[in-house]
Design an enzyme around this catalytic site. Structure first.
Site, PDB file in Angstrom:
ATOM      1  N   LYS A  32       0.843  -1.206   0.000  1.00  0.00           N
ATOM      2  CA  LYS A  32       0.000   0.000   0.000  1.00  0.00           C
ATOM      3  C   LYS A  32       0.878   1.256   0.000  1.00  0.00           C
ATOM      4  O   LYS A  32       0.610   2.214  -0.716  1.00  0.00           O
ATOM      5  CB  LYS A  32      -0.921  -0.004   1.239  1.00  0.00           C
ATOM      6  CG  LYS A  32      -2.024  -1.043   1.131  1.00  0.00           C
ATOM      7  CD  LYS A  32      -2.813  -1.242   2.415  1.00  0.00           C
ATOM      8  CE  LYS A  32      -3.801  -2.400   2.216  1.00  0.00           C
ATOM      9  NZ  LYS A  32      -4.558  -2.749   3.409  1.00  0.00           N
ATOM     10  N   GLN A  45      -4.350  -1.037   9.689  1.00  0.00           N
ATOM     11  CA  GLN A  45      -4.351  -2.402   9.144  1.00  0.00           C
ATOM     12  C   GLN A  45      -4.941  -3.374  10.173  1.00  0.00           C
ATOM     13  O   GLN A  45      -4.518  -3.411  11.323  1.00  0.00           O
ATOM     14  CB  GLN A  45      -2.910  -2.820   8.785  1.00  0.00           C
ATOM     15  CG  GLN A  45      -2.797  -4.169   8.120  1.00  0.00           C
ATOM     16  CD  GLN A  45      -3.425  -4.214   6.720  1.00  0.00           C
ATOM     17  OE1 GLN A  45      -3.343  -3.264   5.951  1.00  0.00           O
ATOM     18  NE2 GLN A  45      -4.074  -5.327   6.401  1.00  0.00           N
ATOM     19  N   ASP A  94     -10.882   3.184   4.187  1.00  0.00           N
ATOM     20  CA  ASP A  94     -11.307   1.784   4.147  1.00  0.00           C
ATOM     21  C   ASP A  94     -12.838   1.673   4.115  1.00  0.00           C
ATOM     22  O   ASP A  94     -13.376   0.588   3.926  1.00  0.00           O
ATOM     23  CB  ASP A  94     -10.787   1.041   5.392  1.00  0.00           C
ATOM     24  CG  ASP A  94      -9.592   0.155   5.075  1.00  0.00           C
ATOM     25  OD1 ASP A  94      -9.367  -0.116   3.876  1.00  0.00           O
ATOM     26  OD2 ASP A  94      -8.906  -0.276   6.018  1.00  0.00           O
TER      27      ASP A  94
END
Ligand code: NAP
Length: 285
Positions: free
Chosen positions: A54, A98, A121
């Site tokens: 990422k 994460q 997200d």
């Protein structure tokens, strides 16, 4: 094998290229570089790989990567404080914590603390609620990657029978909501669904997001269906999906491979979301 292979790697590369061009235009116009903050707690090897990819991709498209790596022993309150700092930081447009997090930390509490305008997200209750209301804000990356693949394939969703297997907040439910918004007739299956194969066989578009290797075989696929396999299962032989690829490809019109299907789309859509978040913050002052 009759099915067309849906090349997620190629579609993801095209999305990244599009984002790169749009980032350059944004930088020119806004006079600032969008920033994505990643938070990786502890040393889980798979998470390290994902976050590393990422970060690299963020920089490749011309955005700034800001990284925090607290120790696995961090207390929930300390992690909440970090999230609050990132919420306040004007250089940060997107925040990605994460998952999974260590057991002493409530994932729900951390996700809910993220400013919804920076929630790239798409997992905060606000963004999930907006999606449920049919007025999406930032949408979860894997589901929007699925929709991007379907659009790229030119799949007509209006009135189509879509079956989603899996009802997680991360994948199944948001995919179902997006398909519904695209005017498909949507059925959501889960672990209590009575005759899974028969239900899946109704699908013009079948999306599998389960986490059970090769759960769906030929009996679950209608002739000519489009099959999108979100599943990523690590077996000794390598990564396999939730669909038995060889068997399904005999009857499907098109199918995503694992790896190389949905997987690459997730990061591409994360970059897209970060730019979108930067634009929303810039225009809302
Ligand atoms: P999850 O939270 O574990 O949810 C799995 C869903 O599958 C649940 O709704 C569960 O039903 C359902 N299920 C489990 N066993 C079933 C069965 N035998 N028959 C029918 N339904 C069943 O998983 P997730 O986070 O949604 O992820 C799903 C898969 O996608 C995993 O393999 C994950 O690794 C992969 N994934 C890939 C990406 C990517 O970028 N490619 C991103 C995210 C996830 P209940 O609700 O009844 O328990």
């Amino acid at each position: 094998m009759a099915a067309r292979i849906i090349d997620g790697k190629a579609v993801a590369a095209a999305v990244r290229e599009r984002v790169k061009v749009d980032v350059a235009a944004y930088v020119e116009e806004a006079g600032r570089v969008p920033g994505l903050a990643t938070v990786l707690v502890g040393e889980d090897p798979a998470s390290q790989v994902y976050v590393g990819m990422k970060r690299r991709n963020t920089e490749d498209v011309g955005m700034r990567s800001i990284h925090h790596e607290p120790e696995a022993s961090i207390r929930e309150e300390e992690l909440l404080e970090l999230v609050r700092e990132l919420n306040e930081d004007d250089d940060v447009d997107g925040i990605l914590v994460q998952l999974p997090l260590p057991a002493q930390i409530s994932e729900n509490a951390i996700v809910a603390a993220i400013d919804p305008r920076k929630d790239v997200d798409g997992l905060t209750p606000i963004n999930a609620g907006l999606l449920a209301h049919g007025d999406p804000g930032l949408v979860p990356c894997t589901p929007s990657g699925v929709m991007e693949l379907l659009a790229h394939e030119g799949v007509g969703l209006e009135g189509a029978e879509a079956v989603v297997v899996g009802r997680s907040k991360l994948v199944g439910v948001p995919v179902a909501r997006l398909l519904l918004q695209a005017n498909a007739t949507v059925t959501v299956c889960h672990s209590r669904t009575r005759d899974l194969d028969a239900t899946c066989r109704r699908a013009d578009v079948l999306v599998a997001a389960v986490g059970v290797p090769r759960l769906l075989g030929k009996e679950a696929v209608k002739e000519g269906a489009i099959v999108i396999d979100v599943g990523v299962n690590r077996l000794e032989e390598g990564l396999v999906g939730d669909v038995d690829y060889e068997a399904a490809a005999e009857v499907a019109a098109a199918i995503t491979p694992v790896p190389g299907g949905v997987g690459p789309m997730t990061i591409a859509m994360l970059l897209d979301n970060t730019l979108q978040a930067a634009r929303m913050r810039t225009t809302s002052g």
